[in-house]
Design an enzyme around this catalytic site. Structure first.
Site, PDB file in Angstrom:
ATOM      1  N   ALA A 247       0.813  -0.982   0.071  1.00 14.80           N
ATOM      2  CA  ALA A 247      -0.311   0.068   0.275  1.00 14.80           C
ATOM      3  C   ALA A 247       0.858   1.289  -0.025  1.00 14.80           C
ATOM      4  O   ALA A 247       0.459   1.864  -0.769  1.00 14.80           O
ATOM      5  CB  ALA A 247      -0.900  -0.247   0.895  1.00 14.80           C
TER       6      ALA A 247
ATOM      7  N   ASN B  57       4.295  -6.806   5.583  1.00 12.56           N
ATOM      8  CA  ASN B  57       4.031  -8.505   5.214  1.00 12.56           C
ATOM      9  C   ASN B  57       3.789  -8.355   3.851  1.00 12.56           C
ATOM     10  O   ASN B  57       3.518  -9.507   3.463  1.00 12.56           O
ATOM     11  CB  ASN B  57       2.133  -7.924   5.685  1.00 12.56           C
ATOM     12  CG  ASN B  57       2.520  -8.873   6.983  1.00 12.56           C
ATOM     13  OD1 ASN B  57       3.054  -9.130   7.662  1.00 12.56           O
ATOM     14  ND2 ASN B  57       1.061  -8.924   7.800  1.00 12.56           N
ATOM     15  N   SER B  58       3.303  -7.703   3.536  1.00 16.48           N
ATOM     16  CA  SER B  58       3.254  -7.567   1.897  1.00 16.48           C
ATOM     17  C   SER B  58       5.008  -8.445   1.341  1.00 16.48           C
ATOM     18  O   SER B  58       4.701  -9.040  -0.046  1.00 16.48           O
ATOM     19  CB  SER B  58       3.324  -5.715   1.244  1.00 16.48           C
ATOM     20  OG  SER B  58       2.493  -5.465   1.365  1.00 16.48           O
TER      21      SER B  58
ATOM     22  N   ARG C  14     -10.082 -21.387   7.173  1.00 13.94           N
ATOM     23  CA  ARG C  14      -9.251 -21.376   7.950  1.00 13.94           C
ATOM     24  C   ARG C  14      -9.749 -21.681   9.460  1.00 13.94           C
ATOM     25  O   ARG C  14      -8.873 -21.622  10.837  1.00 13.94           O
ATOM     26  CB  ARG C  14      -8.743 -20.118   7.877  1.00 13.94           C
ATOM     27  CG  ARG C  14      -8.363 -19.827   6.639  1.00 13.94           C
ATOM     28  CD  ARG C  14      -8.032 -18.793   5.592  1.00 13.94           C
ATOM     29  NE  ARG C  14      -7.515 -19.177   4.634  1.00 13.94           N
ATOM     30  CZ  ARG C  14      -6.684 -17.946   4.104  1.00 13.94           C
ATOM     31  NH1 ARG C  14      -6.847 -15.757   4.511  1.00 13.94           N
ATOM     32  NH2 ARG C  14      -5.995 -17.770   2.450  1.00 13.94           N
TER      33      ARG C  14
ATOM     34  N   GLU D  78      10.063   3.822   7.854  1.00 10.62           N
ATOM     35  CA  GLU D  78       9.144   2.521   7.682  1.00 10.62           C
ATOM     36  C   GLU D  78       9.972   1.614   8.913  1.00 10.62           C
ATOM     37  O   GLU D  78      11.414   2.966   9.320  1.00 10.62           O
ATOM     38  CB  GLU D  78       9.820   2.021   6.302  1.00 10.62           C
ATOM     39  CG  GLU D  78      10.333   0.674   6.832  1.00 10.62           C
ATOM     40  CD  GLU D  78       8.681  -0.117   7.086  1.00 10.62           C
ATOM     41  OE1 GLU D  78       7.784  -0.392   6.534  1.00 10.62           O
ATOM     42  OE2 GLU D  78       8.597  -0.517   8.405  1.00 10.62           O
TER      43      GLU D  78
HETATM   44  P1  ADP Z   1       0.213  -2.855   3.715  1.00 11.65           P
HETATM   45  O1  ADP Z   1      -0.519  -4.825   3.120  1.00 11.65           O
HETATM   46  O2  ADP Z   1      -0.968  -2.573   4.555  1.00 11.65           O
HETATM   47  O3  ADP Z   1       1.047  -2.504   2.418  1.00 11.65           O
HETATM   48  P2  ADP Z   1       2.251  -4.018   5.197  1.00 11.65           P
HETATM   49  O4  ADP Z   1       2.249  -5.093   5.850  1.00 11.65           O
HETATM   50  O5  ADP Z   1       2.823  -5.118   4.038  1.00 11.65           O
HETATM   51  O6  ADP Z   1       0.580  -3.398   4.460  1.00 11.65           O
HETATM   52  O7  ADP Z   1       3.248  -2.742   5.244  1.00 11.65           O
HETATM   53  C1  ADP Z   1       3.324  -2.548   6.560  1.00 11.65           C
HETATM   54  C2  ADP Z   1       4.849  -1.623   7.019  1.00 11.65           C
HETATM   55  O8  ADP Z   1       4.270  -1.110   7.381  1.00 11.65           O
HETATM   56  C3  ADP Z   1       5.662  -2.722   7.853  1.00 11.65           C
HETATM   57  O9  ADP Z   1       6.797  -2.163   7.113  1.00 11.65           O
HETATM   58  C4  ADP Z   1       5.949  -1.916   8.920  1.00 11.65           C
HETATM   59  O10 ADP Z   1       6.951  -2.201   9.226  1.00 11.65           O
HETATM   60  C5  ADP Z   1       5.255  -0.449   8.310  1.00 11.65           C
HETATM   61  N1  ADP Z   1       4.721   0.084   9.789  1.00 11.65           N
HETATM   62  C6  ADP Z   1       4.002   0.488  10.935  1.00 11.65           C
HETATM   63  N2  ADP Z   1       4.000   0.691  11.844  1.00 11.65           N
HETATM   64  C7  ADP Z   1       5.040   1.385  11.675  1.00 11.65           C
HETATM   65  C8  ADP Z   1       5.446   2.911  11.815  1.00 11.65           C
HETATM   66  N3  ADP Z   1       4.576   3.242  13.226  1.00 11.65           N
HETATM   67  N4  ADP Z   1       6.145   3.338  11.557  1.00 11.65           N
HETATM   68  C9  ADP Z   1       6.130   3.562  10.267  1.00 11.65           C
HETATM   69  N5  ADP Z   1       6.857   2.669   9.284  1.00 11.65           N
HETATM   70  C10 ADP Z   1       5.414   1.580  10.315  1.00 11.65           C
END
Ligand code: ADP
Length: 455
Positions: A15, A42-43, A283, A34
C-alpha cells in the site's frame, strides 16, 4: 529536526509503495518512512497472488469472469460485512492496477497459470514470479529508486500532527531516540498494515487469539496507524474480524507456503495418526481443531501423486531446506519412516492412509466429506510437515471513503489524512478471501497517492 514534503507515506508495504509512487507521478514531493530496518512489511512475505477479474491470463486460458462475479464472491466471503461501494471500486480498479504493476512497475506475473483460493467462483489470481511478495516489493524498490523517492527506514511514526483547524499537517517520528518532524503540505498517508502481531491489541477484540497463536505477520505490524488515527477520533470498523491461518511453522509462526499441498489433497492428522477435520474447511475451523489436538499441532502428509500436481516442494525449496534442518519437515521413502520421525502412532496412521486412499479411489470421503479432488498417498517419496495455526490478517481497521480519506466517529472527513491497505477495514468483511489483500493494497494505495497529491 524538521523535514518538509508534500506527501508523507507511513509504511513501506504494498500500500505504501503504491501510494508513494502514484503521488510522485502526480507531481508531489514524497517520502516513505518505515520503522523496520528493511522495507516490505507483510507484503514481502505473502504468496503475492492477486485477484483480478477479467485479467489477461484468464482470457488466454478461456476462463469467463466478471467484475460482478468478483464483487459477489468477495461480499459473500466476508458475510456481507464489507462495504459494497468500496468492494465495487476494488473490483473495477483491479485490472488497471494489475496492468500498472505489470507494465510500469515491471512485476513479472506467470503468463499461463492462475490460482483459485477458497470462496472464488473461478481461477482469477495472478501469480508473481516464484509465488512470493518479494517479486513485487523488489520491483517497487527499484521504481522508488528510479523516481528518487527517499525511504527513511528505522524511522517510527509516533503521532499525527494537526493544525488548529484539525487538518493533519505532518507526522512526528522517532529515529535512534531522536524526534523528527515530517511536515506534509498536502497529506499524510497511513499504510502501516494491520495489528496481527500485537497480542494485546488482538485479544482486546478477540480474547481467544492469545499467545497460543503465533502470527504470520512481520514484527512491525502492531496497529500503530490505527492507534495514531484513533487519537484524532478516527472511526474503526469490524475490529473483531481477525483471520487465522491453519498451517504455519510451529516455531516462527510464518505461513507454510509449502503446505499449499493441502489444496491438492494432502491429509491432516494428529499425533494419534487420525484425521480430525476436513482439510478444506474454513481457516478458523481448521485452526481451532488443530489447537485441540495433542501438543496443539497437526501433521500434513502427502506423496508423489499430490506433489506431481502441486509442485510445492520444488517451488518452495528454500522453505523445505529450512524446515528440514529444524526437524519440522521430512521427505522419506515410506510413511512409517515419517511416523517415526514425528513420533506418530504408526499403526493408526497406516490404517488412516489406507482409508483415505479408498476415498480417493471412490471419489467420496465418508469420514469428513472433503470437498476437493482427493489423490492417493501411495507413491514415494512421501512428505510430512508439522504445523500449527497463526493469526494472519486483521480485516478491521480505519473507516475510509472512496477517496481513501479517513473518517472520524461522526463520519466527517479528517482533512489531510488518507489510509490504504490492511490498516483500513472496508473491503474484506468478516473474512478476507485469499488473493484479495494484494488487490486491495494496490487499488487503494494508488487512490490514496493520487488524492493526497492533488489535495
Ligand atoms: P499493507 O499490506 O497494507 O501494505 P504491510 O504489512 O505490507 O501493509 O506494510 C506495513 C508497513 O508499515 C510495514 O513495513 C511496517 O513495518 C510499517 N509500519 C508499521 N507501523 C509503522 C510506524 N509507526 N512507522 C513507520 N512504519 C510503520
Amino acid at each position: 529536526a524538521e523535514q518538509k514534503f508534500d506527501v508523507v507515506v507511513v509504511g513501506s508495504g504494498g500500500a505504501g509503495f503504491s501510494a508513494a509512487i502514484t503521488a510522485k507521478n502526480a507531481g508531489a514531493n514524497v517520502v516513505i518512512i518505515e520503522k523496520m530496518p528493511t522495507v516490505g512489511g507483510n507484503s514481502l512475505i505473502t504468496g503475492g497472488q492477486m485477484n483480478v477479474p477479467g485479467n489477461w491470463v484468464q482470457k488466454k486460458m478461456g476462463i469467463e469472469d466478471s467484475i460482478d462475479q468478483f464483487v459477489k464472491d468477495t461480499l459473500k466471503g466476508g458475510d456481507y460485512l464489507g462495504d459494497p461501494e468500496m468492494v465495487q471500486i476494488l473490483a473495477e480498479q483491479s485490472l488497471p492496477a494489475a496492468q500498472w504493476l505489470r507494465d510500469y512497475i515491471k512485476v513479472d506475473f506467470y503468463k499461463d497459470q492462475l490460482f483459485q483460493f477458497g470462496g472464488h467462483s473461478v481461477k482469477r489470481a495472478l501469480i508473481p514470479k516464484n509465488h512470493t511478495g518479494a517479486e513485487w516489493i523488489s520491483k517497487f524498490m527499484a521504481k522508488a529508486d528510479e523516481l528518487q523517492i527517499p525511504i527513511h527506514t528505522r524511522t517510527t511514526a509516533k503521532a499525527l500532527i494537526q493544525d488548529q483547524s484539525g487538518r493533519v499537517i505532518g507526522v512526528e517520528a522517532e529515529k535512534n531516540g531522536k524526534t523528527i518532524t515530517y511536515l506534509a503540505k498536502d497529506g499524510v498517508i497511513l499504510a502501516t498494515g494491520g495489528f496481527g502481531a500485537n497480542v494485546e491489541m488482538r485479544t482486546k477484540y478477540v480474547p481467544e487469539l492469545d499467545s497460543r497463536y503465533g502470527t504470520t505477520n512481520a514484527r512491525g505490524i502492531q496497529g500503530d496507524g490505527i492507534k495514531m488515527a484513533e487519537k484524532l477520533h478516527a472511526k474503526t470498523h469490524n475490529m473483531e474480524s481477525i483471520q487465522t491461518y491453519p498451517v504455519c511453522h510451529v516455531d516462527s509462526g510464518v505461513i507454510a507456503l509449502i503446505g499449499d499441498s493441502r489444496f491438492f489433497g494432502a491429509m491432516l492428522v494428529n499425533k494419534e495418526g487420525n484425521r480430525f477435520v476436513e482439510e478444506l474447511e474454513r481457516r478458523d475451523v481448521i485452526s481451532r481443531a488443530i489447537l485441540s489436538q495433542t501438543n496443539q499441532q497437526a501433521y500434513l502428509l502427502w506423496g508423489n501423486e499430490i506433489e506431481q500436481i502441486a509442485d510445492v516442494v520444488s517451488i518452495h525449496k528454500d522453505e523445505f531446506n529450512e524446515l528440514n534442518r529444524k526437524g519440522q519437515m521430512f521427505k522419506a521413502n515410506s510413511i512409517e519412516e515419517l511416523a517415526d520421525k514425528f513420533g506418530i502412532d504408526k499403526a493408526q496412521l497406516m490404517a488412516q492412509v489406507e482409508r483415505m486412499n479408498g476415498f480417493a479411489k471412490q471419489g467420496k470421503d465418508t469420514q469428513f466429506n472433503h470437498r476437493g479432488k482427493l489423490q492417493t498417498i501411495m507413491q514415494p517419496p512421501f512428505y510430512m510437515l508439522v504445523a500449527k495455526p497463526s493469526v494472519h490478517h486483521t480485516m478491521g481497521g480505519l473507516v475510509t471513503n472512496t477517496k481513501a480519506q479517513v473518517l472520524d466517529v461522526n463520519d466527517k472527513i479528517i482533512p489531510g489524512l488518507f489510509a490504504a491497505g490492511e490498516v483500513t477495514g472496508m473491503t474484506h468483511g468478516s473474512n478476507r478471501l485469499g488473493g484479495n489483500a494484494i488487490t486491495d493494497v494496490t487499488v487503494f494505495g494508488r487512490i490514496a497517492g493520487k488524492q493526497a497529491a492533488n489535495n
